[in-house]
Design a protein around this motif. Structure first.
Motif, PDB file in Angstrom:
ATOM      1  N   GLY A 229     -29.817  15.187  40.457  1.00  0.00           N
ATOM      2  CA  GLY A 229     -29.092  14.144  39.740  1.00  0.00           C
ATOM      3  C   GLY A 229     -28.559  14.600  38.388  1.00  0.00           C
ATOM      4  O   GLY A 229     -28.069  15.715  38.244  1.00  0.00           O
ATOM      5  N   ARG A 230     -28.686  13.724  37.410  1.00  0.00           N
ATOM      6  CA  ARG A 230     -28.168  14.012  36.073  1.00  0.00           C
ATOM      7  C   ARG A 230     -28.857  15.224  35.460  1.00  0.00           C
ATOM      8  O   ARG A 230     -28.245  16.021  34.745  1.00  0.00           O
ATOM      9  CB  ARG A 230     -28.328  12.791  35.168  1.00  0.00           C
ATOM     10  N   ASP A 231     -30.141  15.406  35.765  1.00  0.00           N
ATOM     11  CA  ASP A 231     -30.881  16.555  35.259  1.00  0.00           C
ATOM     12  C   ASP A 231     -30.283  17.857  35.791  1.00  0.00           C
ATOM     13  O   ASP A 231     -30.165  18.847  35.059  1.00  0.00           O
ATOM     14  CB  ASP A 231     -32.358  16.413  35.655  1.00  0.00           C
ATOM     15  N   ALA A 232     -29.887  17.877  37.048  1.00  0.00           N
ATOM     16  CA  ALA A 232     -29.257  19.068  37.630  1.00  0.00           C
ATOM     17  C   ALA A 232     -27.875  19.291  37.017  1.00  0.00           C
ATOM     18  O   ALA A 232     -27.499  20.432  36.729  1.00  0.00           O
ATOM     19  CB  ALA A 232     -29.136  18.931  39.145  1.00  0.00           C
ATOM     20  N   LEU A 233     -27.135  18.216  36.811  1.00  0.00           N
ATOM     21  CA  LEU A 233     -25.823  18.334  36.181  1.00  0.00           C
ATOM     22  C   LEU A 233     -25.962  18.925  34.781  1.00  0.00           C
ATOM     23  O   LEU A 233     -25.201  19.817  34.389  1.00  0.00           O
ATOM     24  CB  LEU A 233     -25.129  16.965  36.129  1.00  0.00           C
ATOM     25  N   ASP A 234     -26.935  18.451  34.027  1.00  0.00           N
ATOM     26  CA  ASP A 234     -27.190  18.967  32.683  1.00  0.00           C
ATOM     27  C   ASP A 234     -27.558  20.449  32.734  1.00  0.00           C
ATOM     28  O   ASP A 234     -27.031  21.258  31.962  1.00  0.00           O
ATOM     29  CB  ASP A 234     -28.308  18.157  32.026  1.00  0.00           C
TER      30      ASP A 234
ATOM     31  N   ASP B 273     -26.600  15.070  45.246  1.00  0.00           N
ATOM     32  CA  ASP B 273     -27.329  13.873  44.813  1.00  0.00           C
ATOM     33  C   ASP B 273     -26.401  12.711  44.467  1.00  0.00           C
ATOM     34  O   ASP B 273     -26.861  11.578  44.342  1.00  0.00           O
ATOM     35  CB  ASP B 273     -28.219  14.198  43.612  1.00  0.00           C
ATOM     36  N   TYR B 274     -25.130  12.997  44.302  1.00  0.00           N
ATOM     37  CA  TYR B 274     -24.183  11.931  43.966  1.00  0.00           C
ATOM     38  C   TYR B 274     -23.606  11.256  45.204  1.00  0.00           C
ATOM     39  O   TYR B 274     -22.900  10.253  45.083  1.00  0.00           O
ATOM     40  CB  TYR B 274     -23.071  12.481  43.065  1.00  0.00           C
ATOM     41  N   ASP B 275     -23.867  11.820  46.373  1.00  0.00           N
ATOM     42  CA  ASP B 275     -23.450  11.199  47.627  1.00  0.00           C
ATOM     43  C   ASP B 275     -21.964  10.839  47.618  1.00  0.00           C
ATOM     44  O   ASP B 275     -21.569   9.709  47.928  1.00  0.00           O
ATOM     45  CB  ASP B 275     -24.314   9.960  47.910  1.00  0.00           C
ATOM     46  N   LEU B 276     -21.142  11.801  47.245  1.00  0.00           N
ATOM     47  CA  LEU B 276     -19.697  11.583  47.194  1.00  0.00           C
ATOM     48  C   LEU B 276     -19.099  11.547  48.590  1.00  0.00           C
ATOM     49  O   LEU B 276     -19.601  12.209  49.505  1.00  0.00           O
ATOM     50  CB  LEU B 276     -19.020  12.708  46.413  1.00  0.00           C
ATOM     51  N   PRO B 277     -18.021  10.817  48.762  1.00  0.00           N
ATOM     52  CA  PRO B 277     -17.303  10.901  50.039  1.00  0.00           C
ATOM     53  C   PRO B 277     -16.832  12.350  50.251  1.00  0.00           C
ATOM     54  O   PRO B 277     -16.459  13.019  49.286  1.00  0.00           O
ATOM     55  CB  PRO B 277     -16.105   9.971  49.851  1.00  0.00           C
ATOM     56  N   PRO B 278     -16.866  12.845  51.468  1.00  0.00           N
ATOM     57  CA  PRO B 278     -16.495  14.246  51.723  1.00  0.00           C
ATOM     58  C   PRO B 278     -15.131  14.630  51.148  1.00  0.00           C
ATOM     59  O   PRO B 278     -14.954  15.750  50.671  1.00  0.00           O
ATOM     60  CB  PRO B 278     -16.502  14.352  53.250  1.00  0.00           C
ATOM     61  N   GLU B 279     -14.179  13.701  51.189  1.00  0.00           N
ATOM     62  CA  GLU B 279     -12.841  14.030  50.678  1.00  0.00           C
ATOM     63  C   GLU B 279     -12.813  14.207  49.159  1.00  0.00           C
ATOM     64  O   GLU B 279     -11.843  14.720  48.605  1.00  0.00           O
ATOM     65  CB  GLU B 279     -11.810  12.972  51.112  1.00  0.00           C
ATOM     66  N   ASP B 280     -13.877  13.818  48.461  1.00  0.00           N
ATOM     67  CA  ASP B 280     -13.939  13.972  47.003  1.00  0.00           C
ATOM     68  C   ASP B 280     -14.646  15.245  46.560  1.00  0.00           C
ATOM     69  O   ASP B 280     -14.581  15.619  45.383  1.00  0.00           O
ATOM     70  CB  ASP B 280     -14.669  12.781  46.372  1.00  0.00           C
TER      71      ASP B 280
ATOM     72  N   ILE C  96     -21.589  15.406  29.606  1.00  0.00           N
ATOM     73  CA  ILE C  96     -22.451  15.393  30.793  1.00  0.00           C
ATOM     74  C   ILE C  96     -22.749  13.958  31.207  1.00  0.00           C
ATOM     75  O   ILE C  96     -22.658  13.608  32.387  1.00  0.00           O
ATOM     76  CB  ILE C  96     -23.747  16.182  30.526  1.00  0.00           C
ATOM     77  N   ASP C  97     -23.079  13.112  30.238  1.00  0.00           N
ATOM     78  CA  ASP C  97     -23.341  11.695  30.540  1.00  0.00           C
ATOM     79  C   ASP C  97     -22.111  11.023  31.141  1.00  0.00           C
ATOM     80  O   ASP C  97     -22.204  10.252  32.104  1.00  0.00           O
ATOM     81  CB  ASP C  97     -23.778  10.942  29.279  1.00  0.00           C
TER      82      ASP C  97
END
Length: 189
Positions: free
Chosen positions: A78-83, A133-140, A178-179
């Motif tokens: 999640g956000r921790d990984a993004l950071d 972890d963000y569960d984005l649509p595949p096209e994104d 990041i936020d």
């Protein structure tokens, strides 16, 4: 006869260090030979020329960057990984600006056995792990991958070039970014 103890790997490492110190645009065979204590023609026993040296520095840099990002992401989500991704990516660029520049727009020599392709694939996989972890649509996904690289590349290169007017707020600005990206990615899922 090559200098005793001088290897292709040593020439590449010295070239990478020179690119970091003098700037990638100033990478040349003569100053590299001087750094290594050999005559310029001796370098051609280890690298084919400046283009070969640049390609090898790019592969070294991409490998180092992929390793740094992978290590930073261990056990994070999640956000921790993004950071962790952002800070690892930006710190690599700050630590190795010449090497990182070598990776930009570099052609590859072929399929998966090309060290630059292999390292780039590993970096892409780590970046993809951040996005899972963000569960984005595949096209994104492709757009999100490009957004992250663009955002942190831009931030790190501007910071390294003293492009921010208030450098004392740079760390705060990175956290803010990041936020902001975290909220945007969550909104797309």
């Amino acid at each position: 006869m090559p200098r005793a103890g001088l290897s292709r790997a040593e020439v590449i490492r010295a070239g990478a260090a020179l690119a970091d110190e003098a700037g990638y645009a100033n990478l040349a065979m003569a100053p590299l030979a001087e750094r290594l204590g050999v005559r310029t023609p001796s370098l051609y026993k280890h690298v084919e020329g400046i283009a070969d040296l640049q390609q090898e520095i790019a592969a070294l840099a991409m490998t180092e960057l992929a390793d740094r990002v992978r290590d930073a992401l261990q056990g994070r989500s999640g956000r921790d990984a993004l950071d962790a991704f952002a800070r690892a990516f930006c710190s690599y660029i700050a630590d190795h600006p010449g090497r990182y520049t070598a990776t930009l727009g570099r052609p590859t020599h072929g399929p998966e056995e090309d060290p630059l392709v292999k390292a780039g694939t590993r970096l892409l996989e780590s970046t993809g792990a951040v996005l899972r972890d963000y569960d984005l649509p595949p096209e994104d996904t492709t757009h999100a991958l490009r957004m992250l690289r663009s955002a942190f590349h831009g931030f790190a290169t501007l910071s390294g070039a003293d492009g921010f007017q208030w450098p004392e707020q740079t760390a705060t600005a990175l956290t803010w970014m990041i936020d902001f990206l975290d909220r945007g990615l969550r909104a797309r899922s």
